[in-house]
Motif scaffolding. Structure first.
Motif, mmCIF file in Angstrom:
data_model
loop_
_atom_site.group_PDB
_atom_site.id
_atom_site.type_symbol
_atom_site.label_atom_id
_atom_site.label_comp_id
_atom_site.label_asym_id
_atom_site.label_seq_id
_atom_site.Cartn_x
_atom_site.Cartn_y
_atom_site.Cartn_z
ATOM 1 N N ASP A 115 -1.363 7.757 -3.919
ATOM 2 C CA ASP A 115 -2.621 8.367 -3.486
ATOM 3 C C ASP A 115 -3.140 7.797 -2.171
ATOM 4 O OD1 ASP A 115 -2.804 10.069 -5.709
ATOM 5 O OD2 ASP A 115 -3.632 8.437 -6.914
ATOM 6 N N TRP A 116 -2.423 6.832 -1.599
ATOM 7 C CA TRP A 116 -2.987 6.175 -0.420
ATOM 8 C C TRP A 116 -3.056 7.105 0.780
ATOM 9 C CZ3 TRP A 116 -0.897 5.099 4.404
ATOM 10 C CH2 TRP A 116 0.460 5.401 4.573
ATOM 11 N N VAL A 137 0.813 -1.209 0.000
ATOM 12 C CA VAL A 137 0.000 0.000 0.000
ATOM 13 C C VAL A 137 0.847 1.260 0.000
ATOM 14 C CG1 VAL A 137 -0.203 0.036 2.515
ATOM 15 C CG2 VAL A 137 -1.942 1.159 1.151
ATOM 16 N N TRP A 165 -5.089 8.974 11.317
ATOM 17 C CA TRP A 165 -5.402 7.735 10.604
ATOM 18 C C TRP A 165 -6.398 6.870 11.373
ATOM 19 C CZ3 TRP A 165 -0.962 4.385 8.090
ATOM 20 C CH2 TRP A 165 -1.517 3.300 7.408
ATOM 21 N N LYS A 209 -3.870 10.221 0.893
ATOM 22 C CA LYS A 209 -5.094 11.025 0.840
ATOM 23 C C LYS A 209 -6.300 10.227 1.309
ATOM 24 C CE LYS A 209 -3.475 13.992 -2.932
ATOM 25 N NZ LYS A 209 -3.725 14.444 -4.324
ATOM 26 N N ARG A 210 -6.275 8.927 1.035
ATOM 27 C CA ARG A 210 -7.397 8.082 1.449
ATOM 28 C C ARG A 210 -7.308 7.679 2.913
ATOM 29 N NH1 ARG A 210 -5.852 5.509 -3.392
ATOM 30 N NH2 ARG A 210 -5.004 3.760 -2.198
ATOM 31 N N ALA A 211 -6.094 7.480 3.409
ATOM 32 C CA ALA A 211 -5.928 6.892 4.737
ATOM 33 C C ALA A 211 -5.708 7.902 5.848
ATOM 34 C CB ALA A 211 -4.766 5.899 4.723
ATOM 35 N N ASP A 229 1.624 3.164 -3.298
ATOM 36 C CA ASP A 229 0.557 3.884 -4.002
ATOM 37 C C ASP A 229 0.620 5.361 -3.607
ATOM 38 O OD1 ASP A 229 -1.738 5.015 -4.950
ATOM 39 O OD2 ASP A 229 -3.102 3.526 -4.091
ATOM 40 N N GLN A 262 -3.070 13.951 5.325
ATOM 41 C CA GLN A 262 -2.640 13.741 3.937
ATOM 42 C C GLN A 262 -1.125 13.889 3.762
ATOM 43 O OE1 GLN A 262 -5.011 15.840 1.058
ATOM 44 N NE2 GLN A 262 -6.915 14.911 1.781
#
Length: 262
Positions: free
Chosen positions: A216-217, A211, A259, A219-221, A214, A225
Motif C-alpha cells: 500500500d505504500w 518500505v 512523489w 498509494k500513500r507516497a 508494503d 499510485q
C-alpha cells in the motif's frame, strides 16, 4: 531522438533495468553503445535484445570501483570510434533502506564506492576526452533519494546526494567547454536493483525489505499510485543526451510520478 545516430555512448550499469532500457533506446536510434559492468550474463541478454536494431551494442567488463577499469572502458570507446559523445553513469547498488545504526562500515563503503566514487571515476575519464574535443554529454543517474532525506537508507541517500553535488559542480565547471553534465532522479521504478545489489554486495548485503515491501505504500507516497518503468527514465536520459537539450547544465531532473511534488 535527434542527433543520436552514429554517436558513441558509454554507459555503466547498462546490463539491466534502467540501463538496459537506455541501451535499447540508444541502439534503436542508431547509436554505438559500449556497456561497462560486471554482470556478464545480463549484459549478454541486453546485447541479444538489441540485435537487429540500427545501432551496435558491445559489453566490456568494468567494475566502476576500479579506476583503471573505468579509464579502459572510456578509452576503448575512443579508440574504436575516435571520440566519446556521451556518457551515462547508471551503475548503482541499493542499501535495503538500512538506517544509520544498521549501516555497517562495509555496507557504507560499498554503496559509496559504487554510487559516488564510481560515478566520479567515469565522469573524470570521459571529461579527459571531452574537454579537448570541446563537446560531450554526461548524464548521471541519481535518485529522489539525492533530493530528500527519507526516501532510502542512510548510505544510499548520502551517495545520491553526492552524485547530485558532483553533477552541479561538473555541470558548472565544464559548461564553458561545450560539455553538458546533468542528472536524472528516478523515483520508484520497476527494476531488479535489489537482486542485483545482493549479487554485488554478497555477505555485505542487508535485508532488501523495507518500505518497498508494503503493497500500500505506493498509494500513500506516489500520486500516480504506480511504479515507473525503466523506459520512462530512459526517455529523459535520451533527451539529455540529444541535441534538443542544449541549454541545460548541472541540473537534476525528477521523474517520480509526483512523489517529491507533494
Amino acid at each position: 531522438m535527434s542527433g543520436l545516430s552514429g554517436q558513441a555512448i558509454v554507459i555503466t550499469g547498462g546490463e539491466t533495468g534502467i540501463g538496459r532500457a537506455v541501451v535499447l533506446q540508444l541502439a534503436a536510434e542508431g547509436a554505438h553503445v559500449l556497456i561497462g559492468g560486471i554482470l556478464a550474463d545480463e549484459a549478454d541478454a541486453t546485447r541479444r535484445a538489441a540485435e537487429g536494431l540500427p545501432g551496435s551494442v558491445v559489453f566490456q567488463k568494468a567494475d566502476v570501483r576500479e579506476t583503471a577499469q573505468v579509464d579502459s572502458l572510456v578509452d576503448t570507446a575512443v579508440e574504436k570510434h575516435g571520440r566519446i559523445d556521451g556518457l551515462v553513469c547508471n551503475a548503482g547498488i541499493f542499501d535495503g533502506f538500512a538506517s544509520g545504526i544498521d549501516t555497517s562500515d562495509r555496507l557504507w563503503d560499498q554503496i559509496m564506492d559504487v554510487n559516488a566514487r564510481g560515478t566520479f571515476f567515469a565522469c573524470r575519464a570521459a571529461l579527459r576526452h571531452m574537454v579537448p574535443a570541446g563537446r560531450g554529454k554526461i548524464v548521471n543517474v541519481a535518485s529522489i533519494g539525492g533530493l530528500v532525506g527519507m526516501a532510502d537508507g542512510a548510505s544510499y541517500t548520502a551517495s545520491k546526494h553526492a552524485v547530485i553535488g558532483l553533477t552541479r559542480h561538473l555541470g558548472c565547471s565544464y559548461a564553458k567547454y561545450g560539455i553538458a553534465v546533468n542528472a536524472v532522479c528516478p523515483g520508484a521504478i520497476e527494476t531488479p536493483i535489489r537482486s542485483n545489489s545482493i549479487k554485488i554486495l554478497g555477505e555485505d548485503a542487508p535485508p532488501m525489505g523495507g518500505v518497498g515491501a508494503d503493497p500500500d505504500w505506493l498509494k500513500r507516497a506516489v500520486p500516480q499510485q504506480r511504479k515507473g518503468t525503466p523506459d520512462e527514465i530512459a526517455n529523459m536520459i535520451l533527451f539529455l543526451l540529444s541535441d534538443k537539450a542544449t541549454y541545460m547544465a548541472g541540473q537534476s531532473f525528477v521523474v517520480d510520478g509526483g512523489w517529491t511534488a507533494k
